[in-house]
Scaffold this motif. Sequence first.
Motif, PDB file in Angstrom:
ATOM      1  N   GLY A 121       0.803  -1.220   0.000  1.00 20.65           N
ATOM      2  CA  GLY A 121       0.000   0.000   0.000  1.00 20.65           C
ATOM      3  C   GLY A 121       0.830   1.260   0.000  1.00 20.65           C
ATOM      4  O   GLY A 121       2.005   1.260  -0.369  1.00 20.65           O
ATOM      5  N   LEU A 122       0.197   2.320   0.440  1.00 24.52           N
ATOM      6  CA  LEU A 122       0.801   3.645   0.477  1.00 24.52           C
ATOM      7  C   LEU A 122       1.181   3.971   1.913  1.00 24.52           C
ATOM      8  O   LEU A 122       0.331   4.057   2.790  1.00 24.52           O
TER       9      LEU A 122
ATOM     10  N   GLY B   5     -12.321   5.288  -3.368  1.00 25.24           N
ATOM     11  CA  GLY B   5     -12.834   3.932  -3.210  1.00 25.24           C
ATOM     12  C   GLY B   5     -12.316   3.158  -2.018  1.00 25.24           C
ATOM     13  O   GLY B   5     -12.698   2.009  -1.812  1.00 25.24           O
ATOM     14  N   PHE B   6     -11.436   3.731  -1.222  1.00 23.85           N
ATOM     15  CA  PHE B   6     -10.938   3.045  -0.025  1.00 23.85           C
ATOM     16  C   PHE B   6     -12.051   2.969   1.012  1.00 23.85           C
ATOM     17  O   PHE B   6     -12.870   3.884   1.121  1.00 23.85           O
ATOM     18  N   ARG B   7     -12.046   1.879   1.780  1.00 22.37           N
ATOM     19  CA  ARG B   7     -13.025   1.687   2.839  1.00 22.37           C
ATOM     20  C   ARG B   7     -12.317   1.186   4.090  1.00 22.37           C
ATOM     21  O   ARG B   7     -11.408   0.351   3.997  1.00 22.37           O
ATOM     22  N   PRO B   8     -12.735   1.670   5.273  1.00 25.43           N
ATOM     23  CA  PRO B   8     -12.107   1.188   6.509  1.00 25.43           C
ATOM     24  C   PRO B   8     -12.338  -0.301   6.684  1.00 25.43           C
ATOM     25  O   PRO B   8     -13.392  -0.820   6.315  1.00 25.43           O
ATOM     26  N   ASN B   9     -11.324  -0.973   7.213  1.00 27.65           N
ATOM     27  CA  ASN B   9     -11.466  -2.415   7.447  1.00 27.65           C
ATOM     28  C   ASN B   9     -11.658  -2.733   8.926  1.00 27.65           C
ATOM     29  O   ASN B   9     -11.623  -3.894   9.323  1.00 27.65           O
ATOM     30  N   GLY B  10     -11.833  -1.704   9.751  1.00 30.73           N
ATOM     31  CA  GLY B  10     -12.069  -1.900  11.179  1.00 30.73           C
ATOM     32  C   GLY B  10     -10.818  -1.902  12.037  1.00 30.73           C
ATOM     33  O   GLY B  10     -10.910  -1.959  13.256  1.00 30.73           O
ATOM     34  N   GLU B  11      -9.646  -1.833  11.421  1.00 28.79           N
ATOM     35  CA  GLU B  11      -8.390  -1.851  12.177  1.00 28.79           C
ATOM     36  C   GLU B  11      -7.897  -0.439  12.472  1.00 28.79           C
ATOM     37  O   GLU B  11      -8.151   0.490  11.715  1.00 28.79           O
ATOM     38  N   ILE B  12      -7.164  -0.335  13.564  1.00 31.21           N
ATOM     39  CA  ILE B  12      -6.377   0.847  13.887  1.00 31.21           C
ATOM     40  C   ILE B  12      -4.934   0.356  13.961  1.00 31.21           C
ATOM     41  O   ILE B  12      -4.642  -0.631  14.645  1.00 31.21           O
TER      42      ILE B  12
ATOM     43  N   THR C 140      -6.283   5.027  11.225  1.00 30.33           N
ATOM     44  CA  THR C 140      -7.329   4.244  10.615  1.00 30.33           C
ATOM     45  C   THR C 140      -6.753   3.494   9.411  1.00 30.33           C
ATOM     46  O   THR C 140      -6.039   4.070   8.610  1.00 30.33           O
ATOM     47  N   VAL C 141      -7.072   2.217   9.299  1.00 38.87           N
ATOM     48  CA  VAL C 141      -6.632   1.396   8.171  1.00 38.87           C
ATOM     49  C   VAL C 141      -7.784   1.313   7.176  1.00 38.87           C
ATOM     50  O   VAL C 141      -8.916   1.008   7.549  1.00 38.87           O
ATOM     51  N   GLU C 142      -7.479   1.585   5.904  1.00 44.11           N
ATOM     52  CA  GLU C 142      -8.482   1.463   4.851  1.00 44.11           C
ATOM     53  C   GLU C 142      -7.897   0.612   3.727  1.00 44.11           C
ATOM     54  O   GLU C 142      -6.684   0.547   3.552  1.00 44.11           O
TER      55      GLU C 142
ATOM     56  N   VAL D   3      -4.020   1.769   2.943  1.00 44.14           N
ATOM     57  CA  VAL D   3      -3.541   3.070   3.405  1.00 44.14           C
ATOM     58  C   VAL D   3      -3.891   3.183   4.878  1.00 44.14           C
ATOM     59  O   VAL D   3      -4.821   2.531   5.359  1.00 44.14           O
ATOM     60  N   THR D   4      -3.142   3.999   5.579  1.00 41.97           N
ATOM     61  CA  THR D   4      -3.493   4.377   6.942  1.00 41.97           C
ATOM     62  C   THR D   4      -3.482   5.891   7.009  1.00 41.97           C
ATOM     63  O   THR D   4      -2.758   6.556   6.249  1.00 41.97           O
TER      64      THR D   4
END
Length: 158
Positions: free
Chosen positions: A85-86, A139-146, A151-153, A122-123
Amino acid sequence: MTTDPGSSPRLVEVTAANIGTALAVRVRPDQEHLVGPVAKSLAEAYVHPDVAWPRLIVDGGRAVGFLMAFFDADWFGDGRVRRSGLWRLNIAADEQGRGYGRFAVRAVAEEIRRRGGTEFYVTHHPGPAGPENFYRGLGFRPNGEIHEGETVEVLRLG
């Protein structure tokens, strides 16, 4: 995207010849708490050469930004999960709003696909001054992780 006539943005490897140019890329002062400076990225790339991919974003004869991607990184440090990712995106203060951030994200997505990846991570720091709307618009969406307070997307690559 607003660019120099007859030019288009491109990614350039950071080398001894252009490191000063890379180090001169600065985001707006109100964004400095949201993204690490280029010098930090280059130091991280030095100690993580197996996954870090630092690049200048150049348009015409000028540097308009800097990005650092990561490829096949051991996300949790235990070998279970590998991600690409970025890692960092710094668009120069006076170059923002011209499409260079979108160009950078698309370029990293293409590189992830080229390497066989199907997910782009991305975070970012949460909050109203952060880049959440920018990433969501792509189009990125959070995946529930920190991860490390960010925030992780994820963007699924087709």
